[in-house]
Design a protein around this motif. Structure first.
Motif, PDB file in Angstrom:
ATOM      1  N   ALA A   1      62.127 -70.648 -79.185  1.00 23.87           N
ATOM      2  CA  ALA A   1      63.349 -71.354 -79.584  1.00 23.87           C
ATOM      3  C   ALA A   1      63.103 -72.213 -80.823  1.00 23.87           C
ATOM      4  CB  ALA A   1      63.836 -72.220 -78.420  1.00 23.87           C
ATOM      5  N   ALA A   2      61.888 -72.857 -80.837  1.00 26.95           N
ATOM      6  CA  ALA A   2      61.560 -73.687 -82.015  1.00 26.95           C
ATOM      7  C   ALA A   2      61.431 -72.830 -83.254  1.00 26.95           C
ATOM      8  CB  ALA A   2      60.260 -74.444 -81.741  1.00 26.95           C
ATOM      9  N   ARG A   3      60.800 -71.666 -83.111  1.00 28.20           N
ATOM     10  CA  ARG A   3      60.690 -70.768 -84.267  1.00 28.20           C
ATOM     11  C   ARG A   3      62.071 -70.331 -84.739  1.00 28.20           C
ATOM     12  NH1 ARG A   3      55.628 -66.799 -82.597  1.00 28.20           N
ATOM     13  NH2 ARG A   3      53.959 -68.370 -82.936  1.00 28.20           N
ATOM     14  N   GLN A   4      62.925 -70.027 -83.759  1.00 27.59           N
ATOM     15  CA  GLN A   4      64.288 -69.637 -84.143  1.00 27.59           C
ATOM     16  C   GLN A   4      65.006 -70.777 -84.861  1.00 27.59           C
ATOM     17  OE1 GLN A   4      65.611 -66.590 -83.839  1.00 27.59           O
ATOM     18  NE2 GLN A   4      67.427 -67.315 -84.943  1.00 27.59           N
ATOM     19  N   GLN A   5      64.751 -71.980 -84.322  1.00 27.07           N
ATOM     20  CA  GLN A   5      65.367 -73.123 -84.981  1.00 27.07           C
ATOM     21  C   GLN A   5      64.797 -73.332 -86.386  1.00 27.07           C
ATOM     22  OE1 GLN A   5      64.788 -76.428 -82.362  1.00 27.07           O
ATOM     23  NE2 GLN A   5      66.260 -75.662 -80.793  1.00 27.07           N
ATOM     24  N   ALA A   6      63.430 -73.073 -86.491  1.00 28.40           N
ATOM     25  CA  ALA A   6      62.817 -73.207 -87.826  1.00 28.40           C
ATOM     26  C   ALA A   6      63.393 -72.179 -88.791  1.00 28.40           C
ATOM     27  CB  ALA A   6      61.302 -73.062 -87.706  1.00 28.40           C
ATOM     28  N   ALA A   7      63.593 -70.969 -88.262  1.00 29.70           N
ATOM     29  CA  ALA A   7      64.169 -69.925 -89.121  1.00 29.70           C
ATOM     30  C   ALA A   7      65.582 -70.286 -89.519  1.00 29.70           C
ATOM     31  CB  ALA A   7      64.129 -68.584 -88.377  1.00 29.70           C
ATOM     32  N   ASP A   8      66.317 -70.807 -88.511  1.00 30.17           N
ATOM     33  CA  ASP A   8      67.663 -71.236 -88.852  1.00 30.17           C
ATOM     34  C   ASP A   8      67.643 -72.372 -89.875  1.00 30.17           C
ATOM     35  OD1 ASP A   8      68.599 -69.358 -87.103  1.00 30.17           O
ATOM     36  OD2 ASP A   8      68.811 -70.760 -85.420  1.00 30.17           O
ATOM     37  N   ALA A   9      66.624 -73.267 -89.705  1.00 29.03           N
ATOM     38  CA  ALA A   9      66.520 -74.384 -90.653  1.00 29.03           C
ATOM     39  C   ALA A   9      66.180 -73.902 -92.050  1.00 29.03           C
ATOM     40  CB  ALA A   9      65.474 -75.380 -90.155  1.00 29.03           C
ATOM     41  N   VAL A  10      65.286 -72.910 -92.103  1.00 31.58           N
ATOM     42  CA  VAL A  10      64.922 -72.354 -93.421  1.00 31.58           C
ATOM     43  C   VAL A  10      66.136 -71.702 -94.056  1.00 31.58           C
ATOM     44  CG1 VAL A  10      63.520 -70.629 -94.592  1.00 31.58           C
ATOM     45  CG2 VAL A  10      62.500 -72.117 -92.873  1.00 31.58           C
ATOM     46  N   ALA A  11      66.862 -70.934 -93.229  1.00 26.84           N
ATOM     47  CA  ALA A  11      68.072 -70.298 -93.767  1.00 26.84           C
ATOM     48  C   ALA A  11      69.082 -71.341 -94.208  1.00 26.84           C
ATOM     49  CB  ALA A  11      68.665 -69.372 -92.701  1.00 26.84           C
ATOM     50  N   ALA A  12      69.168 -72.397 -93.379  1.00 24.51           N
ATOM     51  CA  ALA A  12      70.112 -73.453 -93.752  1.00 24.51           C
ATOM     52  C   ALA A  12      69.637 -74.159 -95.016  1.00 24.51           C
ATOM     53  CB  ALA A  12      70.242 -74.459 -92.610  1.00 24.51           C
ATOM     54  N   ARG A  13      68.244 -74.287 -95.097  1.00 25.40           N
ATOM     55  CA  ARG A  13      67.729 -74.901 -96.330  1.00 25.40           C
ATOM     56  C   ARG A  13      68.037 -74.038 -97.532  1.00 25.40           C
ATOM     57  NH1 ARG A  13      61.472 -75.014 -97.086  1.00 25.40           N
ATOM     58  NH2 ARG A  13      62.071 -72.810 -97.262  1.00 25.40           N
ATOM     59  N   ASP A  14      67.865 -72.703 -97.395  1.00 25.93           N
ATOM     60  CA  ASP A  14      68.171 -71.800 -98.513  1.00 25.93           C
ATOM     61  C   ASP A  14      69.687 -71.812 -98.841  1.00 25.93           C
ATOM     62  OD1 ASP A  14      65.515 -71.225 -98.680  1.00 25.93           O
ATOM     63  OD2 ASP A  14      65.628 -69.418 -97.406  1.00 25.93           O
ATOM     64  N   ALA A  15      70.438 -71.873 -97.704  1.00 30.11           N
ATOM     65  CA  ALA A  15      71.884 -71.836 -97.935  1.00 30.11           C
ATOM     66  C   ALA A  15      72.430 -73.178 -98.442  1.00 30.11           C
ATOM     67  CB  ALA A  15      72.580 -71.451 -96.632  1.00 30.11           C
ATOM     68  N   ALA A  16      71.675 -74.243 -98.024  1.00 30.84           N
ATOM     69  CA  ALA A  16      72.208 -75.562 -98.376  1.00 30.84           C
ATOM     70  C   ALA A  16      71.245 -76.288 -99.295  1.00 30.84           C
ATOM     71  CB  ALA A  16      72.457 -76.360 -97.118  1.00 30.84           C
ATOM     72  N   VAL A  17      70.856 -75.583-100.334  1.00 35.95           N
ATOM     73  CA  VAL A  17      69.954 -76.233-101.290  1.00 35.95           C
ATOM     74  C   VAL A  17      70.657 -77.439-101.915  1.00 35.95           C
ATOM     75  CG1 VAL A  17      68.669 -75.929-103.450  1.00 35.95           C
ATOM     76  CG2 VAL A  17      68.769 -74.095-101.749  1.00 35.95           C
ATOM     77  N   VAL A  18      71.927 -77.241-102.074  1.00 30.98           N
ATOM     78  CA  VAL A  18      72.678 -78.320-102.710  1.00 30.98           C
ATOM     79  C   VAL A  18      72.660 -79.540-101.813  1.00 30.98           C
ATOM     80  CG1 VAL A  18      74.925 -79.002-103.661  1.00 30.98           C
ATOM     81  CG2 VAL A  18      74.126 -76.634-103.899  1.00 30.98           C
ATOM     82  N   ALA A  19      72.729 -79.218-100.448  1.00 27.20           N
ATOM     83  CA  ALA A  19      72.792 -80.362 -99.548  1.00 27.20           C
ATOM     84  C   ALA A  19      71.395 -80.723 -99.045  1.00 27.20           C
ATOM     85  CB  ALA A  19      73.704 -80.050 -98.374  1.00 27.20           C
ATOM     86  N   ARG A  20      70.326 -80.434 -99.872  1.00 26.80           N
ATOM     87  CA  ARG A  20      68.948 -80.672 -99.457  1.00 26.80           C
ATOM     88  C   ARG A  20      68.710 -82.122 -99.122  1.00 26.80           C
ATOM     89  NH1 ARG A  20      64.753 -79.538-104.007  1.00 26.80           N
ATOM     90  NH2 ARG A  20      66.007 -81.233-104.836  1.00 26.80           N
ATOM     91  N   ASP A  21      69.235 -82.990 -99.952  1.00 26.71           N
ATOM     92  CA  ASP A  21      68.958 -84.388 -99.697  1.00 26.71           C
ATOM     93  C   ASP A  21      69.575 -84.829 -98.388  1.00 26.71           C
ATOM     94  OD1 ASP A  21      67.586 -84.480-102.041  1.00 26.71           O
ATOM     95  OD2 ASP A  21      69.325 -85.117-103.216  1.00 26.71           O
ATOM     96  N   ALA A  22      70.746 -84.251 -98.174  1.00 22.81           N
ATOM     97  CA  ALA A  22      71.399 -84.649 -96.931  1.00 22.81           C
ATOM     98  C   ALA A  22      70.701 -84.056 -95.716  1.00 22.81           C
ATOM     99  CB  ALA A  22      72.860 -84.218 -96.960  1.00 22.81           C
ATOM    100  N   ALA A  23      70.097 -82.839 -95.925  1.00 22.87           N
ATOM    101  CA  ALA A  23      69.474 -82.170 -94.762  1.00 22.87           C
ATOM    102  C   ALA A  23      67.969 -82.469 -94.614  1.00 22.87           C
ATOM    103  CB  ALA A  23      69.657 -80.664 -94.875  1.00 22.87           C
ATOM    104  N   VAL A  24      67.422 -83.350 -95.526  1.00 19.78           N
ATOM    105  CA  VAL A  24      65.977 -83.641 -95.452  1.00 19.78           C
ATOM    106  C   VAL A  24      65.631 -84.282 -94.117  1.00 19.78           C
ATOM    107  CG1 VAL A  24      64.143 -85.059 -96.432  1.00 19.78           C
ATOM    108  CG2 VAL A  24      65.663 -83.788 -97.908  1.00 19.78           C
ATOM    109  N   ALA A  25      66.500 -85.208 -93.752  1.00 17.77           N
ATOM    110  CA  ALA A  25      66.233 -85.885 -92.486  1.00 17.77           C
ATOM    111  C   ALA A  25      66.283 -84.889 -91.317  1.00 17.77           C
ATOM    112  CB  ALA A  25      67.230 -87.031 -92.285  1.00 17.77           C
ATOM    113  N   ASP A  26      67.315 -84.007 -91.414  1.00 17.31           N
ATOM    114  CA  ASP A  26      67.396 -83.008 -90.337  1.00 17.31           C
ATOM    115  C   ASP A  26      66.197 -82.064 -90.328  1.00 17.31           C
ATOM    116  OD1 ASP A  26      69.783 -84.118 -89.593  1.00 17.31           O
ATOM    117  OD2 ASP A  26      70.993 -82.756 -90.822  1.00 17.31           O
ATOM    118  N   ALA A  27      65.746 -81.686 -91.545  1.00 14.89           N
ATOM    119  CA  ALA A  27      64.575 -80.785 -91.616  1.00 14.89           C
ATOM    120  C   ALA A  27      63.317 -81.457 -91.091  1.00 14.89           C
ATOM    121  CB  ALA A  27      64.356 -80.333 -93.042  1.00 14.89           C
TER     122      ALA A  27
END
Length: 355
Positions: free
Chosen positions: A173-199
């Motif tokens: 589940a953690a790996r899936q979440q990491a993959a989702d996070a990576v995808a979200a990071r790729d998809a939300a590069v613009v919102a990187r600063d906002a998602a840093v805390a979440d990452a």
């Protein structure tokens, strides 16, 4: 030629003696080289014979008594062999009785010793059997404890396996979440600063899941080690149980062997008793033979007494003849009858006196 032969003066020998040598000398009266009982010579035997006859009050110079003495000697010689055989037979019977008694005592002692050894062996076998049964009960209890520990170890291993599966699922589940996070990071590069805390939070969660996975793996390995240890201990207990079972079987076989030996000893005791009964029968037979030999000995003694009575009668007859001879001699010296007797009667009386 027969009248000139000189013979030994001992009545039992009467061997021909050699004549004197060419130079003459005194002729021999007894044999020189002949030996009798206890190495005695003919002269010694003749002197002993004269002394014995003198002790009996017999005149060794009379021809009539010499004949009776020869007959007596023949009777005594004839009885000497049976008496000696009787004495030897009695001695052999006594020796056989002693031997039978010794054999009977030895057989009895051997049977008693064998029975004592059999009882001791039986007691040792019973003690060993009881010890083996105690060891078998201890081994059974140890095996039961081992089975209980094995069941507990298996339960702990199953729990550790379930924990490891849960950790694996959490890791997935953690790996899936990491993959989702990576995808979200790729998809939300613009919102990187906002998602840093979440990452960062996701990374911390992943790190925590990795530590949980390592803990689960360590627990699984510990459970496997405990399981292997429990299995090894169970194998050792099984081997101990088999060894104790083998020892118990050996002790049972030994007990059976002891029982067989005891039966053999019982047969030996029975055989010894049978032999003892046979020896007692032989002893009774030997006693019967001894009684018969004693009866023969008593008969021989009775015959010897009869010969002694005959000697007394011969002695009385000799005394009567001597008295008669003295009476005749005293009758011949009387002057009156001799003066009145005819010369022919005197010649006849002289001839009678010479006879």
């Amino acid at each position: 030629m027969a009248d000139t032969v000189v013979r030994c003066g001992y009545s039992r020998c009467r061997a021909e003696l050699p004549p004197p040598g060419p130079q003459g000398g005194r002729p021999r009266s007894f044999c020189r080289d002949t030996r009798w009982e206890q190495g005695r010579t003919c002269a010694q035997m003749a002197r002993a014979e004269r002394e014995a006859l003198g002790a009996l009050g017999l005149d060794t110079g009379t021809g009539a008594f010499a004949l009776d003495a020869d007959r007596l000697r023949e009777h005594v010689g004839a009885l000497a062999g049976p008496v000696a055989e009787l004495s030897g037979a009695l001695t052999a019977v006594l020796d056989r009785l002693d031997e039978i008694e010794r054999d009977a005592l030895a057989a009895t002692e051997a049977a008693r010793a064998a029975a004592t050894e059999s009882d001791a062996a039986r007691q040792q076998a019973e003690t060993a059997r009881e010890a083996a049964e105690r060891r078998a009960r201890d081994a059974a209890r140890a095996a039961a404890d081992a089975r209980q520990e094995r069941a507990e170890a298996v339960a702990r291993a199953e729990e550790a396996t379930a924990t490891a599966l849960a950790a694996t699922e959490a890791l997935g589940a953690a790996r899936q979440q990491a993959a989702d996070a990576v995808a979200a990071r790729d998809a939300a590069v613009v919102a990187r600063d906002a998602a840093v805390a979440d990452a960062r939070a996701e990374r911390e969660a992943a790190a925590s899941a990795g530590r949980g996975r390592e803990t689960a793996v360590l627990a699984a390995r510990t459970a496997e080690h405990e399981r292997d240890t429990a299995l090894a201990r169970a194998d050792d207990l099984a081997r101990d149980r088999d060894r104790v079972a083998g020892e118990l079987a050996a002790l049972r076989a030994e007990l059976a062997s002891v029982a067989g030996e005891r039966a053999g000893l019982a047969e030996t005791v029975a055989e010894q008793r049978s032999r003892l009964a046979g020896q007692q029968d032989a002893l009774a037979e030997a006693r019967a033979v001894a009684d018969g030999l004693r009866a023969e000995h008593d008969a021989a003694r009775a015959e010897i007494r009869e010969l002694s009575d005959r000697i007394e009668r011969v002695r009385a007859e000799r005394d009567g003849h001597a008295a008669e001879l003295e009476r005749l001699r005293s009758a011949t010296v009387e002057p009156a009858p001799v003066a009145r007797m005819h010369p022919d009667d005197l010649a006849a009386l002289a001839a009678a006196l010479k006879d």
